[in-house]
Design a protein around this motif. Structure first.
Motif, short mmCIF file in Angstrom:
data_model
loop_
_atom_site.label_atom_id
_atom_site.label_comp_id
_atom_site.label_asym_id
_atom_site.label_seq_id
_atom_site.Cartn_x
_atom_site.Cartn_y
_atom_site.Cartn_z
N ILE A 104 0.82 -1.21 0.00
CA ILE A 104 0.00 0.00 0.00
C ILE A 104 0.86 1.27 0.00
O ILE A 104 0.48 2.27 -0.60
N ASN A 105 2.02 1.22 0.61
CA ASN A 105 2.92 2.40 0.60
C ASN A 105 3.31 2.79 -0.81
O ASN A 105 3.47 3.97 -1.11
N ASP A 106 3.47 1.80 -1.70
CA ASP A 106 3.86 2.08 -3.08
C ASP A 106 2.75 2.76 -3.87
O ASP A 106 3.00 3.35 -4.92
N GLY A 150 -14.64 -7.02 6.87
CA GLY A 150 -14.22 -7.76 8.05
C GLY A 150 -13.21 -6.93 8.82
O GLY A 150 -13.19 -5.70 8.73
N ASN A 151 -12.35 -7.60 9.55
CA ASN A 151 -11.36 -6.89 10.38
C ASN A 151 -10.04 -6.62 9.68
O ASN A 151 -9.31 -5.71 10.07
N PHE A 152 -9.71 -7.39 8.64
CA PHE A 152 -8.35 -7.33 8.12
C PHE A 152 -8.22 -7.09 6.62
O PHE A 152 -7.11 -7.12 6.09
N LEU A 153 -9.32 -6.86 5.93
CA LEU A 153 -9.27 -6.61 4.49
C LEU A 153 -9.92 -5.28 4.18
O LEU A 153 -10.90 -4.89 4.81
N PHE A 206 -6.68 -4.96 -0.33
CA PHE A 206 -5.48 -5.12 0.50
C PHE A 206 -5.77 -5.95 1.75
O PHE A 206 -6.86 -5.87 2.31
N ASN A 207 -4.75 -6.67 2.17
CA ASN A 207 -4.76 -7.32 3.47
C ASN A 207 -4.10 -6.33 4.42
O ASN A 207 -2.96 -5.90 4.19
N LEU A 208 -4.79 -5.93 5.48
CA LEU A 208 -4.26 -4.92 6.41
C LEU A 208 -3.10 -5.44 7.26
O LEU A 208 -2.31 -4.65 7.76
N LEU A 209 -3.00 -6.75 7.44
CA LEU A 209 -1.93 -7.28 8.28
C LEU A 209 -0.56 -7.22 7.62
O LEU A 209 0.44 -7.05 8.29
N ASN A 210 -0.53 -7.33 6.28
CA ASN A 210 0.77 -7.21 5.62
C ASN A 210 0.83 -6.02 4.66
O ASN A 210 1.89 -5.72 4.11
N GLY A 211 -0.29 -5.35 4.43
CA GLY A 211 -0.32 -4.17 3.59
C GLY A 211 -0.23 -4.43 2.10
O GLY A 211 -0.02 -3.52 1.32
N LYS A 212 -0.44 -5.69 1.67
CA LYS A 212 -0.24 -6.03 0.27
C LYS A 212 -1.56 -6.29 -0.46
O LYS A 212 -2.54 -6.74 0.13
N ILE A 213 -1.52 -6.03 -1.79
CA ILE A 213 -2.67 -6.30 -2.65
C ILE A 213 -2.81 -7.81 -2.85
O ILE A 213 -1.86 -8.48 -3.24
N ILE A 244 -5.61 -14.91 5.53
CA ILE A 244 -6.03 -13.73 6.28
C ILE A 244 -4.92 -13.19 7.17
O ILE A 244 -4.83 -11.99 7.41
N ARG A 245 -4.03 -14.06 7.63
CA ARG A 245 -2.92 -13.62 8.50
C ARG A 245 -1.85 -12.85 7.75
O ARG A 245 -1.00 -12.24 8.37
#
Length: 143
Positions: free
Chosen positions: A23-25, A41-44, A57-64, A139-140
């Protein structure tokens, strides 16, 4: 930054945006062109960019983990399939698509989902996603 004519490439990306990107990119693109994000949900989280693509994006790793075409996206899948086509034509061109009644999408083992309009059976959205999407630990974010 988004090329609305770029090919849709399973397991890779679309619009010159690659799956697994952080997401930073994409911060300035999201900041300038995104409508209100949608938390799933909690993490997407999903960001819609100018009615052209959705970035998931997955919020736990910040990736698409998934990219989806929207109405303004004009690129093609397999150089022949695009938004607006009738699903019968899609299946003729690419017989790997099978309808998943539970998810209500057409799935291909080649890394693509297609969602159709239930009234006229035309392609609404084409999604490409990461190979790990079906892993139990997806999800993790350990991918």
């Amino acid at each position: 930054m988004i090329d609305l004519q770029a090919p849709i490439v399973p397991w890779i990306g679309m619009g010159n945006i690659k799956l697994y990107s952080h997401i930073n990119d994409l911060y300035s693109l999201i900041e300038q062109q995104c409508k209100q994000p949608t938390l799933l949900g909690n993490f997407l989280i999903r960001y819609e960019i100018d009615n052209s693509i959705d970035l998931w994006f997955n919020l736990l790793n910040g990736k698409i983990f998934k990219i989806t075409t929207l109405e303004n996206y004009k690129g093609t899948l397999f150089n022949k399939i695009s938004v607006g086509m009738h699903i019968d034509e899609v299946i003729k061109l690419e017989p790997s698509f099978i309808y998943d009644e539970f998810e209500e999408v057409y799935c291909s083992s080649k890394g693509v989902y297609i969602e159709t309009d239930p009234v006229n059976n035309t392609v609404l959205w084409i999604s490409v996603f990461i190979k790990e999407i079906d892993d139990p630990d997806f999800i993790r974010g350990g991918w």
